[in-house]
Structures are given as structure tokens and as C-alpha cells.
Design an enzyme around this catalytic site. Structure first.
Site, PDB file in Angstrom:
ATOM      1  N   ARG A 126       0.837  -1.203   0.000  1.00  0.00           N
ATOM      2  CA  ARG A 126       0.000   0.000   0.000  1.00  0.00           C
ATOM      3  C   ARG A 126       0.874   1.256   0.000  1.00  0.00           C
ATOM      4  O   ARG A 126       0.558   2.240  -0.668  1.00  0.00           O
ATOM      5  CB  ARG A 126      -0.980  -0.001   1.175  1.00  0.00           C
ATOM      6  CG  ARG A 126      -2.009   1.123   1.099  1.00  0.00           C
ATOM      7  CD  ARG A 126      -3.145   0.942   2.095  1.00  0.00           C
ATOM      8  NE  ARG A 126      -4.168   0.029   1.641  1.00  0.00           N
ATOM      9  CZ  ARG A 126      -5.165   0.334   0.820  1.00  0.00           C
ATOM     10  NH1 ARG A 126      -5.295   1.569   0.375  1.00  0.00           N
ATOM     11  NH2 ARG A 126      -6.043  -0.570   0.447  1.00  0.00           N
ATOM     12  N   GLU A 130     -10.013   5.528   6.619  1.00  0.00           N
ATOM     13  CA  GLU A 130      -8.593   5.846   6.687  1.00  0.00           C
ATOM     14  C   GLU A 130      -8.187   7.167   6.019  1.00  0.00           C
ATOM     15  O   GLU A 130      -7.343   7.886   6.552  1.00  0.00           O
ATOM     16  CB  GLU A 130      -7.788   4.686   6.055  1.00  0.00           C
ATOM     17  CG  GLU A 130      -7.900   3.393   6.830  1.00  0.00           C
ATOM     18  CD  GLU A 130      -7.396   2.192   6.038  1.00  0.00           C
ATOM     19  OE1 GLU A 130      -8.021   1.859   5.014  1.00  0.00           O
ATOM     20  OE2 GLU A 130      -6.383   1.602   6.439  1.00  0.00           O
TER      21      GLU A 130
END
Ligand code: HPA
Ligand code: MOS
Length: 743
Positions: A308, A691
Site C-alpha cells: 500500500r 482511513e
């Protein structure tokens, strides 16, 4: 009557403020219950020379790895022993011996009676040491497009450097906890504070030699999790389950705060080398970035976190020639793990740092550098890994926010202020984020749901989503109510249970509402279709209740299992190319800071955040996510300082030494908003919000860097993350000394 889009109160709002909400340790003691705890390695690395349990066994139940059927766990690769088993302790906090007794006092006495002789070994505690020792987890991975080397070599200007960011403790208010009740024939029921009931189920079954169908894991709610209970709730639950298996008694394990902070993994520290080539107008022509993360002692989720980071390395900017490398370092610290943002913050902060440095180098405004490089809508919209950025609202956000917050005038005011003040320093920055939504492991992007309609027309929904305060249950109930065309109040979302929903993914990657909401809506939709068909046969019923009764009498099924698998995804690590994300949540934030030149004391004067979060299913809940995530991000970039001594002992292991933001730290002016756009590809037109807003706090760190630029004597101001008062003061002192030397 639509519930979606309304500010329906969080289904636990009342319970949370009245104290009625039940967390694991609020469950009254069960008859015959044992308290479970464990003895952990006091050294970062050590060999066990001798282990003497004879005294401890007189006081309590005592177990070691020899009592387990298997002793390896891990969410990606099963490389981690639950209990030290080859005589080698590889991190401080690693469980060695499990202890259980009727009372806390008896457990503590037994722990003290465990005699272990250690031979202390030299640990690897830093990324530098790990690189020197070539101590890595897995292989280096690559994402490449074009020829970065050549582009940098022929660029007008080049900057290089190393970006350091620290880890972060999850600091959930409810520590890791589980209660286990043994059942018949070896079966057991586990109440766990976990984001991932299926993983707890799987690990317990595997380590205790059971079939998964003998283990039921339920999760009512968590008092915060933030990724810390995605993979690491398994350890306490499995230790308690071991004791229940051996003693056939109920067990309870609850870490105290200090233990939790010592033994669990954290957000990954990263140390990233970058080299970037750009034109005089600030356009980036090529960039090379090498990520090194501190993975800790075992893999845990580190490879996925690194992935990520790598797919967020370019953030919101189109970079034609890019070379991204990622290596996970193996050190002797607790395995670092998922933490809200999951590597995204580390990737994005690295890029935002580079943009600030290009602006400083060219003496341009950083917003102009961001504008020049921002992803386009129709062109310049393909990421280095080959995904086309759909529905790109970044250019719009980068136009609207500066207008809304009067950016240009405030930049001038900051410059004027710094020219006149001898005691204080201001800085301002406007950062961006583009956050990919989907698990970056394709198969995790699925969910199932159970919808049951009862004879009175009330509805129960069960999914694999776990409630950690984020309001996922409320959103699911809203979606189901709308699909069935009934009032929201008729729908209840039940406790999460592996008995109702099998093979679920963690509530993580910001995707719990997307995935489980879609599955629940699918189940509800199929019941509604049957009811519509019934009404077309027997005629329209006056009320929902009459329709349900009629369906029952006509023997039409009033239960359904929904399923959802995210479309479009296609991701291949070997090529570093594909479509790992369904869409992106995007945002911009502008922050202004005030620094005391003599103490380094930092105040955030103002933050304005403008995001594209689609059409919220519940605007009030999403606002809560935005504000909470931003403040948690603010902690990461400013005050939360994980300090270790030279042996790897965590010094900041409690609220007295580890500083999370409080109400006094909030920006004095704090504007949080989103633009009105629909996300056509996701449930209800919404976007995931868990997030992405955490990364908006990087604007605060950039503002500090911007402030330091005013006193850096023409050099590029360098700054580590977090920008604690101490870090700021050290930079100020360094620049003052250098300035004096020049003068
Ligand atoms: N986020 C959280 N957990 C995960 C991911 C992710 O992207 N990929 C695999 N596990
Ligand atoms: Mo989250 S960091 O995806 O649990």
C-alpha cells in the site's frame, strides 16, 4: 422514507454515553472462570538457557508451546510462533509461558515463580542495522514505469534525500481482550475484541487441533482498534482458548495498557531514499523512491502494508517515469502491523515531503507545484501501476479549497509575520491525498450477509463487519431498510459471529461498509424481489407487517444470504501492474501552524479539510470519521513519539509518556467539509472514509516544514516525522548555528 443519506444516530450512541454498551471485560465473570496472562521475553533477542516451571505450577495452570498442536500463525505467511518454541526469543514482549488461575493475585504470583535463565543476544533494532545485516522479510518488490534513471539524469534539477517517519501506537482505549467458553466435544465459543473474527477462529482451530466448525468467534464491539486488532487479536484469544481447552473452564484475558503497548506491533516506521528530477516550473519528470519499513520480528501484515505504501508513493501526482522499490526489514521488535492508513500515510508523506522540497528549491509556492503535477481528468491519469484514476476530483479540490480558505492571502500574511517576529514562526501548507479503496489482496474483497425477517416485520441483519465505533452497523441498517422500503427502526444489526457469516474478511482497508453493506443490500434486495412478486400475485398489501405475514402464509422465504465480490479488481505483484483499487477517496487539507522559536512549541492555528467522500450513507457518522481520523493523524505527525532505549525497551509505554492529541491540541479554527459528488461504482453512491482523512493531517507536518524553510538559510529544511517540539527545536537550533557560522 429513505434512511440512506440521513444523520441516523449511531446505534450505540446512547449506550456509549450511558455505559450500557458491553465491551469484553464488561461481561460479568463466568462460573469457574480463570484469569489468563503470559510471561514474555524481557529481551529483544535472547536464548532461553533454562526454563523451570515447577514452582509456578504449584500456584497456577502453566502452559508452553508443548501444549499446542501447532505453533505458527500469521495473516500472510504462518511464520510466527504463538509461544517461543526453539529457545530463541526474537522480540521483547514475545509470549513464552501462559499462566492461568482464579485470581489476578494468583496469576501474578505464578508469573513471578516462573524461572527463566536467558542469554542475552545482540538485537537488530533499527532499519539501518537491518539493512547492514541484510535482515529482510520477503523479497524487494518493484513498481516501475518509464525510465526513471534516464529522466532524472536529464532533468533540469534534482533533489535527493531520506525521509524518516516513526511508528505510532494504536492507543485504542480498550486493550486486547477475549473471553472463551468451552463447549461440548472440544468445541468453544470465543468473545473477542477483534476486527477479524474469522482469523481468530482459524488460528484457534489450527493451533489447538480443532476443525474451524468447532470454534465460534463473536465480536460485539471494540473500544477502538485502528488496525491493531486486525491481526494481533488472535494472540490473546488463542492463549485463553488453550487454557480453556486444557482445563475445560471459561477463561478471560485482558491486557493492561502498559503490557498492550509493550507487546503489540505498531504502525511501521519507514526510512525512504528518494531522488527526483524536475523542471524549472516544478514539473516532476522522474522519480526513484526506495522504501524500507521496520517489519519487526515476523511478517504479520508487513508485505501488504508495504504494497500500500508503494501504490501510494506518487500520491496525487502524475509521474511519467517512476521507479518504486519496497523492502521490509526484519528487526527484533514486536511485529508491526495494520494501522489506519496501512502504509498509505508513509507513502503519501514521503511524496508530500518531496513536493515541499521542490517548492523550496525553486522558491515557488508549493500549491503551484502540486497543481502542475496533479493527476488529470482525461489525460495524465494513469498511475505508475497502470490503474486509471476514475472520476478524478483532485483538480476541483485543489481549486476549491484554496479559495475557501483564502490560501494565497494567508501565504503572504505568513511571510510578513515571519519577517517581523523574532520570537515566533508561522508556516502554511496545503496537502492532498488520493487513497485507494479495496484490500490490496484481491480475494479479501468479498463479503456475505444474512438477512432474517421475523413475523412482526422486524429484521435482523448479520454480516462479517465488526463495530469498532466507526458506525458500520448503523450504515448497514440504513442500507437494508432502504432496500426493503421500511423504516430504519425496524432493522437491527446483530453481534458479529462466525456462526452466521463464514470466511469473512477483517473490517479493514476502510472497506467494511462497502463490502458488508453491499452484501446486506444484496440479501435484502432479493427478499424484496420475492415480496414484490408476491404482491403482484395476491395484490398490494396495506402495510409492511401485513406483507410479511402474507409472505409467511404463502410460504415465501423471509430469509436470505447476500453476497458481494468487488468487481474490476486485478492485481499482479510479479509485474507490479494492474487495478488494485475499485476507486479512490480524495482530499485536500490546508493547515497553518505557529512555532515558538525558543522552545519549538507547536500550535496548529487552523486546518481546513475538503474531501471527496462520495454521497455519505450517514453524513454525521462520516463527519465523525473525518474529524477523528484527522486528529489521530495529527498525533502521528506531531506528538506521538515512540522512544526506545538502546536495548529496544519501549520507554513511552503509557499515557504519561506517550502523547496523543487532546482537546487543547486541536486546530483553533477547524473546518471539515466535502464536495457534493456521487461515487457511481459503490453502494449508495458513497465512498469509504475510515482511513483517508488521517492522511490529511500531513498538511500540519508540511506546514511545520514550511515554517522551518524561513530560517533554513537558503538550504532545504529537513524534518523528521513526527515533528515533535523536540524535533522542531533541534532543527531550529541547527539552522541558528549554521546561520551564525555563515555570518
Ligand atoms: N488494508 C488492510 N488490510 C489488508 C489490506 C489492506 O489494504 N490488504 C491485506 N490486508
Ligand atoms: Mo485497517 S489499518 O485496514 O485495520
Amino acid at each position: 422514507m429513505s434512511a440512506v443519506g440521513k444523520d441516523v444516530p449511531h446505534d450505540s450512541a446512547r449506550g456509549h454515553v450511558t455505559g450500557e454498551s458491553i465491551y469484553v471485560d464488561d461481561v460479568p465473570p463466568l462460573f469457574g472462570e480463570l484469569v489468563v496472562d503470559f510471561v514474555w521475553s524481557p529481551y529483544s533477542k535472547a536464548r532461553i538457557v533454562s526454563l523451570d516451571l515447577s514452582e509456578a505450577r504449584k500456584l497456577a495452570y502453566v502452559y508452553t508451546h508443548e501444549d499446542l498442536h501447532h505453533n505458527r500463525l500469521g495473516p500472510i505467511v504462518a511464520d510466527e510462533p504463538l509461544l517461543v518454541d526453539d529457545g530463541l526469543c526474537t522480540f521483547r514482549g514475545q509470549p513464552i509461558v501462559v499462566v492461568a488461575a482464579e485470581t489476578r493475585a494468583a496469576v501474578d504470583a505464578a508469573k513471578r515463580a516462573v524461572r527463566i535463565e536467558f542469554e542475552e543476544l545482540k538485537p537488530i533494532l533499527t532499519i539501518d542495522d537491518a539493512i547492514a545485516a541484510q535482515s529482510f522479510i520477503g523479497e524487494t518488490r518493484y513498481i516501475r514505469r518509464g525510465d526513471a534513471e534516464a529522466a532524472i539524469a536529464s532533468a533540469e534539477h534534482v533533489i535527493e534525500g531520506v525521509f524518516f517517519n516513526q511508528g505510532q501506537d494504536h492507543f485504542y482505549l480498550e486493550s486486547q481482550a477475549a473471553i472463551v467458553q468451552p463447549g461440548e466435544n472440544g468445541a468453544m465459543h470465543v468473545l473477542s475484541s477483534t476486527q477479524h473474527p474469522t482469523e481468530v477462529q482459524e488460528v484457534i482451530a489450527h493451533l489447538l487441533g480443532l476443525q474451524m466448525n468447532q470454534v465460534v468467534v463473536t465480536t460485539k464491539r471494540m473500544g477502538g482498534a485502528f488496525g491493531g486488532k486486525e491481526a494481533q487479536a488472535t494472540h490473546p484469544a488463542t492463549m485463553a482458548a488453550l487454557v480453556s481447552q486444557k482445563t475445560k473452564r471459561p477463561t478471560r484475558i485482558v491486557y493492561d495498557k502498559d503490557t498492550d503497548m509493550h507487546v503489540t506491533g505498531k504502525r511501521h516506521a519507514f526510512q525512504n531514499r528518494y531522488r527526483v528530477g524536475f523542471t524549472r516550473s516544478g514539473e516532476i519528470v522522474g522519480m526513484k523512491v526506495e522504501f524500507f519499513s521496520d517489519g519487526g520480528a515476523y511478517a504479520d501484515l508487513s508485505p501488504a502494508v508495504m504494497a500500500r505504501a508503494m501504490t501510494h508513493a506518487e500520491n496525487s501526482y502524475y509521474i511519467a517515469n517512476m521507479d518504486i522499490r519496497g523492502t521490509v526489514c526484519r528487526t527484533n521488535t514486536p511485529p508491526n502491523t495494520a494501522f489506519r492508513g496501512f502504509g498509505g500515510p508513509q507513502g503519501v508523506a514521503t511524496m508530500e515531503n518531496v513536493v515541499e522540497e521542490i517548492a523550496a528549491f525553486l522558491k515557488k509556492d508549493a500549491l503551484d507545484v502540486r497543481r502542475v503535477n496533479c493527476y488529470g481528468v482525461e489525460t495524465r491519469n494513469t498511475t505508475p501501476y497502470g490503474e486509471v484514476v476514475p472520476n478524478n476530483t483532485l483538480p476541483r479540490l485543489l481549486t476549491e479549497l484554496p479559495e475557501r480558505c483564502d490560501y494565497r492571502a494567508r501565504v503572504d500574511a505568513v511571510r510578513a509575520f515571519n519577517a517581523s517576529s523574532q520570537t515566533q514562526l508561522k508556516g502554511i501548507a496545503l496537502s492532498t491525498v488520493k487513497f485507494g479503496i479495496s484490500f490490496n489482496t484481491k480475494f479479501l474483497n468479498q463479503a456475505n450477509a444474512l438477512v432474517n425477517i421475523y413475523l412482526d416485520g422486524s429484521v435482523q441483519v448479520s454480516t462479517g463487519a465488526t463495530e469498532m465505533g466507526q458506525g458500520v452497523n448503523t450504515k448497514i441498517a440504513q442500507l437494508v431498510a432502504d432496500e426493503l422500503h421500511i423504516p430504519y427502526e425496524r432493522v437491527t444489526v446483530m453481534i458479529t459471529s462466525t456462526e452466521k457469516n463464514n470466511n469473512t474478511s477483517a473490517s479493514a482497508a476502510s472497506s467494511a461498509a462497502d463490502l458488508n453493506g453491499s452484501a446486506a443490500a444484496d440479501g435484502a434486495r432479493r427478499i424484496r424481489e420475492r415480496l414484490d412478486e408476491l404482491e403482484s400475485r395476491i395484490g398490494k398489501q396495506e402495510t409492511w407487517e401485513k406483507l410479511v405475514k402474507a409472505a409467511y402464509h404463502e410460504r415465501v422465504s423471509l430469509g436470505e444470504r447476500g453476497f458481494y465480490a468487488t468487481p474490476r479488481l486485478d492485481w499482479d505483484w510479479t509485474s507490479g501492474q494492474g487495478t488494485p483499487f475499485l476507486y479512490y477517496t480524495m482530499g485536500t487539507a490546508c493547515s497553518e501552524v505557529l512555532i515558538d522559536r525558543f522552545t519549538g512549541d507547536l500550535k496548529v492555528l487552523r486546518s481546513d479539510v475538503l474531501m471527496d467522500i462520495g454521497k455519505p450513507i450517514n453524513p454525521g457518522i462520516d463527519r465523525g470519521q473525518l474529524v477523528g481520523a484527522f486528529i489521530q493523524g495529527m498525533g502521528w505527525v506531531t506528538t506521538e513519539d515512540l522512544r526506545y532505549d538502546e536495548k529496544g525497551v519501549l520507554l513511552s509505554h503509557s499515557p504519561t509518556t506517550y502523547k496523543i492529541p487532546n482537546i487543547n491540541d486541536l486546530p483553533e479554527v477547524f473546518n471539515m467539509d466535502w464536495i457534493d459528488v456521487e461515487n457511481p461504482i459503490n453502494v449508495g453512491g458513497s465512498k469509504a472514509v475510515g482511513e483517508p482523512p488521517l492522511l490529511m493531517a500531513i498538511s500540519i507536518w508540511c506546514a511545520v516544514k514550511n515554517a522551518l524553510q524561513f530560517v533554513a538559510n537558503g538550504d532545504i529544511a529537513r524534518l523528521k516525522l513526527p515533528a515533535t517540539n523536540e524535533e522542531i527545536l533541534m532543527r531550529l537550533t541547527e539552522y541558528a548555528k549554521r546561520g551564525a557560522a555563515v555570518a
